[in-house]
Design a protein around this motif. Sequence first.
Motif, PDB file in Angstrom:
ATOM      1  N   ILE A   1     -18.738-107.469  97.989  1.00  0.00           N
ATOM      2  CA  ILE A   1     -18.463-106.474  96.945  1.00  0.00           C
ATOM      3  C   ILE A   1     -17.124-105.805  97.249  1.00  0.00           C
ATOM      4  O   ILE A   1     -16.823-105.485  98.401  1.00  0.00           O
ATOM      5  N   ASP A   2     -16.352-105.521  96.193  1.00  0.00           N
ATOM      6  CA  ASP A   2     -15.192-104.628  96.352  1.00  0.00           C
ATOM      7  C   ASP A   2     -15.173-103.664  95.178  1.00  0.00           C
ATOM      8  O   ASP A   2     -15.289-104.076  94.021  1.00  0.00           O
ATOM      9  N   THR A   3     -15.008-102.382  95.478  1.00  0.00           N
ATOM     10  CA  THR A   3     -15.089-101.380  94.420  1.00  0.00           C
ATOM     11  C   THR A   3     -13.749-100.707  94.099  1.00  0.00           C
ATOM     12  O   THR A   3     -13.698 -99.528  93.741  1.00  0.00           O
ATOM     13  N   GLY A   4     -12.666-101.460  94.201  1.00  0.00           N
ATOM     14  CA  GLY A   4     -11.425-101.007  93.565  1.00  0.00           C
ATOM     15  C   GLY A   4     -10.507-100.136  94.397  1.00  0.00           C
ATOM     16  O   GLY A   4     -10.741 -99.872  95.566  1.00  0.00           O
ATOM     17  N   ASP A   5      -9.414 -99.683  93.747  1.00  0.00           N
ATOM     18  CA  ASP A   5      -8.282 -99.065  94.428  1.00  0.00           C
ATOM     19  C   ASP A   5      -7.765-100.006  95.521  1.00  0.00           C
ATOM     20  O   ASP A   5      -7.605 -99.622  96.677  1.00  0.00           O
ATOM     21  N   ARG A   6      -7.481-101.226  95.093  1.00  0.00           N
ATOM     22  CA  ARG A   6      -6.928-102.214  96.021  1.00  0.00           C
ATOM     23  C   ARG A   6      -5.424-102.012  96.198  1.00  0.00           C
ATOM     24  O   ARG A   6      -4.828-102.512  97.147  1.00  0.00           O
ATOM     25  N   ILE A   7      -4.804-101.294  95.260  1.00  0.00           N
ATOM     26  CA  ILE A   7      -3.340-101.197  95.225  1.00  0.00           C
ATOM     27  C   ILE A   7      -2.883 -99.787  95.586  1.00  0.00           C
ATOM     28  O   ILE A   7      -3.661 -98.843  95.575  1.00  0.00           O
TER      29      ILE A   7
ATOM     30  N   GLN B   1      -0.650 -97.110  85.710  1.00  0.00           N
ATOM     31  CA  GLN B   1       0.543 -97.609  85.038  1.00  0.00           C
ATOM     32  C   GLN B   1       0.178 -98.815  84.189  1.00  0.00           C
ATOM     33  O   GLN B   1      -0.727 -99.566  84.511  1.00  0.00           O
ATOM     34  N   GLN B   2       0.958 -98.995  83.142  1.00  0.00           N
ATOM     35  CA  GLN B   2       0.701-100.113  82.244  1.00  0.00           C
ATOM     36  C   GLN B   2       0.758-101.447  82.991  1.00  0.00           C
ATOM     37  O   GLN B   2      -0.122-102.284  82.859  1.00  0.00           O
ATOM     38  N   ASN B   3       1.818-101.619  83.805  1.00  0.00           N
ATOM     39  CA  ASN B   3       1.953-102.941  84.431  1.00  0.00           C
ATOM     40  C   ASN B   3       0.889-103.199  85.499  1.00  0.00           C
ATOM     41  O   ASN B   3       0.476-104.340  85.697  1.00  0.00           O
ATOM     42  N   SER B   4       0.400-102.169  86.174  1.00  0.00           N
ATOM     43  CA  SER B   4      -0.639-102.437  87.180  1.00  0.00           C
ATOM     44  C   SER B   4      -1.973-102.779  86.517  1.00  0.00           C
ATOM     45  O   SER B   4      -2.720-103.630  87.016  1.00  0.00           O
ATOM     46  N   SER B   5      -2.288-102.158  85.383  1.00  0.00           N
ATOM     47  CA  SER B   5      -3.546-102.528  84.716  1.00  0.00           C
ATOM     48  C   SER B   5      -3.420-103.914  84.093  1.00  0.00           C
ATOM     49  O   SER B   5      -4.379-104.682  84.060  1.00  0.00           O
TER      50      SER B   5
ATOM     51  N   ASP C   1      -9.549 -89.828  83.636  1.00  0.00           N
ATOM     52  CA  ASP C   1      -8.860 -89.537  82.372  1.00  0.00           C
ATOM     53  C   ASP C   1      -7.342 -89.493  82.509  1.00  0.00           C
ATOM     54  O   ASP C   1      -6.643 -89.030  81.616  1.00  0.00           O
ATOM     55  N   ARG C   2      -6.799 -89.982  83.634  1.00  0.00           N
ATOM     56  CA  ARG C   2      -5.347 -89.941  83.763  1.00  0.00           C
ATOM     57  C   ARG C   2      -4.735 -91.342  83.761  1.00  0.00           C
ATOM     58  O   ARG C   2      -3.660 -91.577  84.286  1.00  0.00           O
ATOM     59  N   ASN C   3      -5.480 -92.273  83.162  1.00  0.00           N
ATOM     60  CA  ASN C   3      -4.950 -93.620  83.015  1.00  0.00           C
ATOM     61  C   ASN C   3      -3.832 -93.641  81.969  1.00  0.00           C
ATOM     62  O   ASN C   3      -3.786 -92.792  81.080  1.00  0.00           O
ATOM     63  N   TYR C   4      -2.949 -94.646  82.086  1.00  0.00           N
ATOM     64  CA  TYR C   4      -1.928 -94.832  81.062  1.00  0.00           C
ATOM     65  C   TYR C   4      -2.629 -95.263  79.772  1.00  0.00           C
ATOM     66  O   TYR C   4      -3.741 -95.790  79.813  1.00  0.00           O
ATOM     67  N   ASN C   5      -1.948 -95.034  78.627  1.00  0.00           N
ATOM     68  CA  ASN C   5      -2.668 -95.205  77.363  1.00  0.00           C
ATOM     69  C   ASN C   5      -2.907 -96.658  76.924  1.00  0.00           C
ATOM     70  O   ASN C   5      -3.426 -96.877  75.845  1.00  0.00           O
ATOM     71  N   ASN C   6      -2.569 -97.638  77.760  1.00  0.00           N
ATOM     72  CA  ASN C   6      -2.930 -99.014  77.390  1.00  0.00           C
ATOM     73  C   ASN C   6      -4.337 -99.388  77.852  1.00  0.00           C
ATOM     74  O   ASN C   6      -4.789-100.492  77.589  1.00  0.00           O
ATOM     75  N   THR C   7      -4.991 -98.480  78.579  1.00  0.00           N
ATOM     76  CA  THR C   7      -6.396 -98.738  78.919  1.00  0.00           C
ATOM     77  C   THR C   7      -7.256 -97.611  78.359  1.00  0.00           C
ATOM     78  O   THR C   7      -6.774 -96.494  78.137  1.00  0.00           O
ATOM     79  N   ILE C   8      -8.508 -97.929  78.160  1.00  0.00           N
ATOM     80  CA  ILE C   8      -9.463 -96.929  77.664  1.00  0.00           C
ATOM     81  C   ILE C   8     -10.635 -96.908  78.627  1.00  0.00           C
ATOM     82  O   ILE C   8     -11.277 -97.943  78.852  1.00  0.00           O
ATOM     83  N   VAL C   9     -10.853 -95.760  79.222  1.00  0.00           N
ATOM     84  CA  VAL C   9     -11.997 -95.614  80.112  1.00  0.00           C
ATOM     85  C   VAL C   9     -13.056 -94.844  79.335  1.00  0.00           C
ATOM     86  O   VAL C   9     -12.883 -93.670  79.019  1.00  0.00           O
TER      87      VAL C   9
ATOM     88  N   SER D   1       5.433 -90.693  91.443  1.00  0.00           N
ATOM     89  CA  SER D   1       5.948 -89.566  90.671  1.00  0.00           C
ATOM     90  C   SER D   1       7.003 -88.787  91.463  1.00  0.00           C
ATOM     91  O   SER D   1       6.959 -88.692  92.685  1.00  0.00           O
ATOM     92  N   GLY D   2       7.949 -88.240  90.734  1.00  0.00           N
ATOM     93  CA  GLY D   2       9.016 -87.466  91.348  1.00  0.00           C
ATOM     94  C   GLY D   2       8.762 -85.971  91.226  1.00  0.00           C
ATOM     95  O   GLY D   2       7.644 -85.538  90.927  1.00  0.00           O
ATOM     96  N   PHE D   3       9.815 -85.190  91.479  1.00  0.00           N
ATOM     97  CA  PHE D   3       9.710 -83.736  91.331  1.00  0.00           C
ATOM     98  C   PHE D   3      10.171 -83.299  89.947  1.00  0.00           C
ATOM     99  O   PHE D   3      11.075 -83.895  89.354  1.00  0.00           O
ATOM    100  N   HIS D   4       9.550 -82.263  89.436  1.00  0.00           N
ATOM    101  CA  HIS D   4       9.926 -81.621  88.177  1.00  0.00           C
ATOM    102  C   HIS D   4      10.228 -80.158  88.470  1.00  0.00           C
ATOM    103  O   HIS D   4       9.921 -79.662  89.544  1.00  0.00           O
ATOM    104  N   TYR D   5      10.836 -79.449  87.502  1.00  0.00           N
ATOM    105  CA  TYR D   5      11.025 -78.020  87.741  1.00  0.00           C
ATOM    106  C   TYR D   5      11.119 -77.221  86.441  1.00  0.00           C
ATOM    107  O   TYR D   5      11.365 -77.766  85.359  1.00  0.00           O
ATOM    108  N   LEU D   6      10.892 -75.945  86.610  1.00  0.00           N
ATOM    109  CA  LEU D   6      11.102 -74.959  85.550  1.00  0.00           C
ATOM    110  C   LEU D   6      12.201 -74.048  86.055  1.00  0.00           C
ATOM    111  O   LEU D   6      12.142 -73.577  87.192  1.00  0.00           O
ATOM    112  N   LYS D   7      13.213 -73.793  85.226  1.00  0.00           N
ATOM    113  CA  LYS D   7      14.313 -72.979  85.749  1.00  0.00           C
ATOM    114  C   LYS D   7      14.141 -71.495  85.434  1.00  0.00           C
ATOM    115  O   LYS D   7      13.508 -71.126  84.440  1.00  0.00           O
TER     116      LYS D   7
END
Length: 606
Positions: A88-94, A131-135, A194-202, A428-434
């Motif tokens: 059995i393998d239950t995912g998060d292989r990457i 990400q789209q390409n990983s799914s 619920d934070r999957n990219y929009n090419n998949t539906i969970v 993901s990178g850094f974001h900011y509010l000035k």
Amino acid sequence: MVSRSWLAFALLASHAFAAQPNAPEPLEAPLRDLKYGQLNFLHTTDTHGWHAGHLLEPSFSADWGDYVDFAARLREKLEGEGRDLLLIDTGDRIEGNGLYDASDPKGLFTFDIFRAQHMDIICSGNHELYQQNSSENEYLITAPAYADSYLASNIDILNPTTGEVVPLAPRYKKFTTRLQGIRIMAFGFLYNFDRNYNNTIVQRVEQTIQEDWFQQAIRDRDIDLFVVIGHSAVRSEEFDMIFRAIRSVQWDTPIQFFGGHYHIRDYHKFDSKSYGLASGRFMETIGFQSIDGLSSKNSANTSPTFFRRFIDNNLYSLYHHSGHNASTFHSERGRNITKAIEEARDALSLDETFGCAKRDLWMSRAKYPSNSSIFSWLEEHVFPGVVNDTRRGDRPRLIISNTGAIRFDIFKGPFTKDSTFIVCPFTSGFHYLKDVPYNRARKLIFLLNRAGEIFETSDPSLAAWKMSPPHQLGIPEDIVVPEQLPPDHPFGNSQTPILGSVDRALTPGYTTVDDAGDDGDDTIHSPISFYRVPNCIQSVVNPRDIDLKDEVVDVVFNEFIQPWILLGLRFLGLNYSDEDVDKYAPDDNMTTLIAKWVRTNWADNC
Ligand SMILES: *[C@@H]1O[C@H](CO)[C@@H](O)[C@H](O)[C@H]1NC(C)=O
Ligand SMILES: *[C@@H]1O[C@H](CO)[C@@H](O)[C@H](O)[C@H]1NC(C)=O
Ligand SMILES: *[C@@H]1O[C@H](CO)[C@@H](O)[C@H](O)[C@H]1NC(C)=O
Ligand SMILES: *[C@@H]1O[C@H](CO)[C@@H](O)[C@H](O)[C@H]1NC(C)=O
Ligand SMILES: *[C@@H]1O[C@H](CO)[C@@H](O)[C@H](O)[C@H]1NC(C)=O
Ligand SMILES: *[C@@H]1O[C@H](CO)[C@@H](O)[C@H](O)[C@H]1NC(C)=O
Ligand SMILES: *[C@@H]1O[C@H](CO)[C@@H](O)[C@H](O)[C@H]1NC(C)=O
Ligand SMILES: *[C@@H]1O[C@H](CO)[C@@H](O)[C@H](O)[C@H]1NC(C)=O
């Protein structure tokens, strides 16, 4: 039963073993044996690209080629006795190790390596879907490679060529084990992610279990065992719902769950005929489960007994449990996989050294704050040193990161290209509010760490614990933390280390306590103390004058926590939205920034 088998060790010392050539030799240790059943399982979860094993930790130094040989040797032994073995393998292989992350495209080498292992039931984790390409890789590579075993009970994907919404893989399967003739109904779920990219539906689990196909499948009377695998904690609402749905129509049929996601070893009793196994993370653990007393073609249902063992993934353990030694265990096939991993690591220059760590820096094994805490190191040294954006110059700034952005410890010694991905695999990178008013912004860190409930109350998807490392996740509110916490238990709640009696002859390691007691680990270890860490850490850079009332600061944060940052500022009376956010140091991310700091500050050779 503890057995001491020193024999294999003599062989190991002669370098006869496979594993990666620069992996440390496993240490001799007292072992608890496996107890075989009619039906036996090996389980991996959350391997996150660690298919080369751990090159700095002897306890976990076997690689995927060794696991392939272990499964083959164990299968020969079990099948010779008329028993069945399922994998059995239950995912998060990457994501989480240079072997996956360092190639372009990512995963160039790992898909072929992984699929060298036969699997009987396999499913997706959340990481496959960010990400789209990983799914799409799951849909186009992994699911076809496991056409008879990949299950996706609640995941759909946009077919990349036709644009149609299709199941990522079959929803369920019914099969009969080869030797015992045990009839199994299997499902493969993902928690309510619920934070999957929009090419998949969970689809939410509570909806999936209402569907006709599921309701019919659980009413099948010609079943001896349900096997529910899922990328989900074994103590979770999702698994509870599935358990109740099955039990409401089959009061007596045994159910075996396999889960993961929290990166812990755990074993949960649902009822006397239903158990769930969680087998850790990062190729540290191979979970073993056996069941006896199932009805089968040979026997009527008696009362089933369940047994679990958490195997430390090193050759000392693998030889022992399969009844082999260095000269009989390995096959050409296994060695080829080991070789392929070695070649991939070379091709990716994963051993390229960026600098030298002067000391171990721990996520959970050192107090925060302290000089041995990786989080103190980030706050005090790394962020102030490298989180810079030329467009903003040396403006005062708060740099905030969630602790879950860090995935692993740093060991004293060479800090390599591999280490950068191991420590922080996130894209993901850094974001900011000035120009945020400082008198409000300075309260943000307090909200993020101490006022978690207000986030969840206002948006259920923003539970504050989601910002901390997964192994620290998820003690449900209604579970009382025992006074005397088991050492190294991930639910430990205290800043004080709780140490058992330390036997100096034992090596430190997992000392798991679960619903079946404290004897689940195969290797008898001395305990390691564990400390909780906050959800977020913060560096205050160039704080000159900023306690003045009208002073403003840049609030810099890693992209992942943007929803919490915006909501937190709203609680503080500042109405910002996604449109106010901009990228900060857009050519970098946490991974590249840490690498930069190490190159500059730890430049000397080890
Ligand atoms: C996905 O795309 C990104 C950006 O182009 C790339 O860096 C990454 O390697 C790709 N990942 C996979 C799994 O192909
Ligand atoms: C998915 O998100 C992208 C932006 O990331 C957007 O351009 C696209 O329209 C979205 N697709 C769907 C089906 O919502
Ligand atoms: C390994 O096991 C085989 C088969 O049991 C045995 O013949 C051989 O002597 C063992 N080798 C060593 C070095 O112990
Ligand atoms: C192992 O690799 C060699 C060299 O590539 C190949 O000739 C051989 O067939 C492989 N053996 C197995 C069992 O895969
Ligand atoms: C931590 O590091 C600082 C600065 O390097 C040093 O002054 C201090 O003594 C260290 N503390 C401990 C407990 O080692
Ligand atoms: C960050 O910016 C400050 C102020 O401009 C500068 O002194 C420092 O050298 C910069 N650090 C890096 C790593 O660019
Ligand atoms: C971080 O950014 C660099 C440069 O843009 C990119 O090559 C790398 O893949 C990113 N890191 C991760 C973990 O994706
Ligand atoms: C927040 O700002 C948005 C526009 O930026 C506005 O539509 C909204 O009414 C504001 N909300 C509050 C509570 O001030």
